[in-house]
Design an enzyme around this catalytic site. Structure first.
Site, PDB file in Angstrom:
ATOM      1  N   GLY A 145       0.834  -1.188   0.000  1.00 48.41           N
ATOM      2  CA  GLY A 145       0.000   0.000   0.000  1.00 48.41           C
ATOM      3  C   GLY A 145       0.881   1.254   0.000  1.00 48.41           C
ATOM      4  O   GLY A 145       1.470   1.574  -1.013  1.00 48.41           O
ATOM      5  N   SER A 162       6.692  -4.366  -2.179  1.00 45.73           N
ATOM      6  CA  SER A 162       6.168  -3.086  -2.632  1.00 45.73           C
ATOM      7  C   SER A 162       6.340  -2.055  -1.507  1.00 45.73           C
ATOM      8  O   SER A 162       7.448  -1.861  -1.027  1.00 45.73           O
ATOM      9  CB  SER A 162       4.714  -3.270  -3.062  1.00 45.73           C
ATOM     10  OG  SER A 162       4.261  -2.180  -3.793  1.00 45.73           O
ATOM     11  N   TRP A 163       5.249  -1.397  -1.054  1.00 41.35           N
ATOM     12  CA  TRP A 163       5.391  -0.523   0.120  1.00 41.35           C
ATOM     13  C   TRP A 163       5.944  -1.309   1.297  1.00 41.35           C
ATOM     14  O   TRP A 163       6.683  -0.759   2.129  1.00 41.35           O
ATOM     15  CB  TRP A 163       4.056   0.109   0.495  1.00 41.35           C
ATOM     16  CG  TRP A 163       4.028   0.558   1.925  1.00 41.35           C
ATOM     17  CD1 TRP A 163       3.393  -0.054   2.980  1.00 41.35           C
ATOM     18  CD2 TRP A 163       4.713   1.685   2.499  1.00 41.35           C
ATOM     19  NE1 TRP A 163       3.631   0.629   4.164  1.00 41.35           N
ATOM     20  CE2 TRP A 163       4.439   1.705   3.891  1.00 41.35           C
ATOM     21  CE3 TRP A 163       5.521   2.687   1.969  1.00 41.35           C
ATOM     22  CZ2 TRP A 163       4.931   2.673   4.749  1.00 41.35           C
ATOM     23  CZ3 TRP A 163       6.026   3.652   2.826  1.00 41.35           C
ATOM     24  CH2 TRP A 163       5.734   3.646   4.183  1.00 41.35           C
ATOM     25  N   ASP A 211       7.633  -5.132 -13.938  1.00 45.12           N
ATOM     26  CA  ASP A 211       6.877  -4.478 -12.874  1.00 45.12           C
ATOM     27  C   ASP A 211       6.615  -3.032 -13.285  1.00 45.12           C
ATOM     28  O   ASP A 211       7.546  -2.230 -13.382  1.00 45.12           O
ATOM     29  CB  ASP A 211       7.678  -4.553 -11.573  1.00 45.12           C
ATOM     30  CG  ASP A 211       6.899  -4.072 -10.361  1.00 45.12           C
ATOM     31  OD1 ASP A 211       5.976  -3.254 -10.538  1.00 45.12           O
ATOM     32  OD2 ASP A 211       7.226  -4.497  -9.241  1.00 45.12           O
ATOM     33  N   HIS A 238       4.289  -7.004 -11.067  1.00 43.41           N
ATOM     34  CA  HIS A 238       4.480  -6.519  -9.702  1.00 43.41           C
ATOM     35  C   HIS A 238       3.988  -7.480  -8.625  1.00 43.41           C
ATOM     36  O   HIS A 238       4.605  -7.603  -7.573  1.00 43.41           O
ATOM     37  CB  HIS A 238       3.746  -5.178  -9.559  1.00 43.41           C
ATOM     38  CG  HIS A 238       3.864  -4.554  -8.208  1.00 43.41           C
ATOM     39  ND1 HIS A 238       5.064  -4.071  -7.713  1.00 43.41           N
ATOM     40  CD2 HIS A 238       2.947  -4.329  -7.229  1.00 43.41           C
ATOM     41  CE1 HIS A 238       4.870  -3.570  -6.503  1.00 43.41           C
ATOM     42  NE2 HIS A 238       3.599  -3.723  -6.182  1.00 43.41           N
TER      43      HIS A 238
END
Length: 412
Positions: free
Chosen positions: A135, A202-203, A358, A386
């Site tokens: 996120g 990711s985040w 990605d 991703h």
């Protein structure tokens, strides 16, 4: 950026490269390029090309997984290089583990305002690993447990402030990177865990780096996926039109929600709407923001994943919290903060898994991290985007945990 989840992958055939030349260190860990998960007939096998000098590929039949050099503080500490490259690594499990249920759940009050949901599954006496979701604002999923051997790992998942089951929902007050770093420490202390492995995509990779740089003595190993360093060029690529060159059809609904006279900065335009006094304005902006990311998260479209964007509760937290962090530049003091502080974590055994295609978190960030931190192992999955749902990425994430598990068992 984005979420991680399940999906079952098969075996992989890695392609080896010799040591690459970097300007940052005299000790290097070569990048590994994996052959595509979906193969073509022999007469139509694709050619692998790299513009890098001194980059070669071994053939499919002779390719093996080889442990890379991971720097350690102590010579006595076993690292990935010490593992047998021709046997142990190739025999690592690469299949997601079966579904399991938590044996313990709870809520931890981390401030006067915020309470976070947490859970434990797997082996109560196993090696602790904490999963950091994406996120920010994505929340956790039961599928996240499947990356870890439940017989070996004590698996801890938690929803970050405002996300998932944590309360208050979609709240931006007292919600910064450093609040989350402190929450991770509070949870570790609450669960009476001396140190743990950290897993984030990711985040989640951003937060994993921020946490491990703040508390390196508490981290036994790192598995990072879809590297996101929250730099301006990464935000501009995805939210200001760069990725639109690849997904123009998905970009138009995201773009068209904003009047032409406000399109000079989509981050600011969406910030205005996601924080509107009108709830329907918030929901409309949240749906557009979330669907743009979900559509672009896979190399091949994943309709099930895209449908999450129709859930207003999910989308509101996902979009509001993401946008809040991006408007505030991740709450980092400078654009290159995470790269500037990698020296603090170079002793930690680390595996980075990156999809070649990605679009959400382009490979440039994983490459920049690899150049700054050549001791970490970088695995590039050639036919993936991703999401951790994708077959090749899921396979390599499981294998990364298996590598670290082998090191922990030997050190014990």
């Amino acid at each position: 950026m984005n979420l991680v989840g399940g999906g079952r992958g098969g075996s992989f055939h890695p392609i080896q490269t010799p040591l690459l030349s970097h300007s940052h260190s005299s000790t290097h860990s070569p990048i590994k390029f994996l052959k595509p998960f979906f193969t073509t007939p022999p007469s139509h096998q694709p050619h692998f090309y790299s513009p890098l000098k001194n980059l070669t590929f071994s053939g499919r039949n002779s390719a093996v997984v080889r442990a890379q050099n991971i720097g350690c503080k102590s010579e006595k500490k076993l690292n990935l290089e010490a593992m047998d490259s021709n046997k142990e690594i190739t025999e690592l499990n690469r299949e997601l583990y079966p579904d399991i249920e938590p044996y313990n759940t709870g809520f931890l009050k981390v401030s006067d305002l915020h309470t976070i949901y947490w859970e434990e599954s797997g082996n109560p006496n196993g090696h602790p690993v904490v999963f950091l979701h994406g996120g920010p604002g994505g929340g956790t999923s039961p599928k996240n447990r499947k990356f870890f051997d439940p017989a070996f790992y004590r698996i801890i998942l938690f929803d970050q402030r405002g996300a998932g089951k944590s309360t208050p929902h979609a709240c931006l007050v007292e919600n910064t990177t450093w609040d989350l770093v402190n929450d991770i420490e509070k949870l570790r202390e609450h669960l009476k865990i001396p140190e743990w492995q950290v897993f984030g995509g990711s985040w989640g990779s951003t937060l994993a780096l921020a946490y491990s740089q703040s508390h390196p003595e508490k981290v036994t190993g790192l598995v990072l996926r879809g590297i996101f360093l929250l730099r301006k060029k990464e935000i501009d690529w995805f939210y200001e039109g760069g990725a639109a060159a690849i997904f123009p059809d998905a970009w138009e609904p995201f773009r068209d929600l904003i009047p032409e006279n406000e399109r000079g900065c989509f981050i600011e335009a969406y910030h205005k709407r996601l924080n509107s006094d009108d709830k329907e304005t918030q929901y409309a902006a949240a749906r557009a923001w979330t669907k743009w990311e979900l559509v672009t998260a896979h190399l091949l479209p994943n309709e099930e994943n895209i449908k999450k964007g129709d859930d207003d509760m999910f989308s509101l937290a996902f979009a509001r919290i993401e946008n809040h962090y991006f408007v505030n530049k991740g709450f980092f003091p400078q654009d290159s903060f995470l790269l500037d502080n990698v020296e603090k974590t170079k002793h930690i055994n680390t595996v980075i898994v990156q999809g070649r295609y990605d679009v959400c978190c382009p490979m440039m960030s994983a490459w920049d991290l690899h150049r700054a931190w050549p001791e970490a192992e970088l695995i590039v999955v050639p036919d993936a985007g991703h999401s951790a749902n994708e077959l090749g990425i899921a396979s390599e994430l499981v294998a990364a945990n298996e590598k670290l598990k082998s090191i922990i068992k030997r050190n014990a």
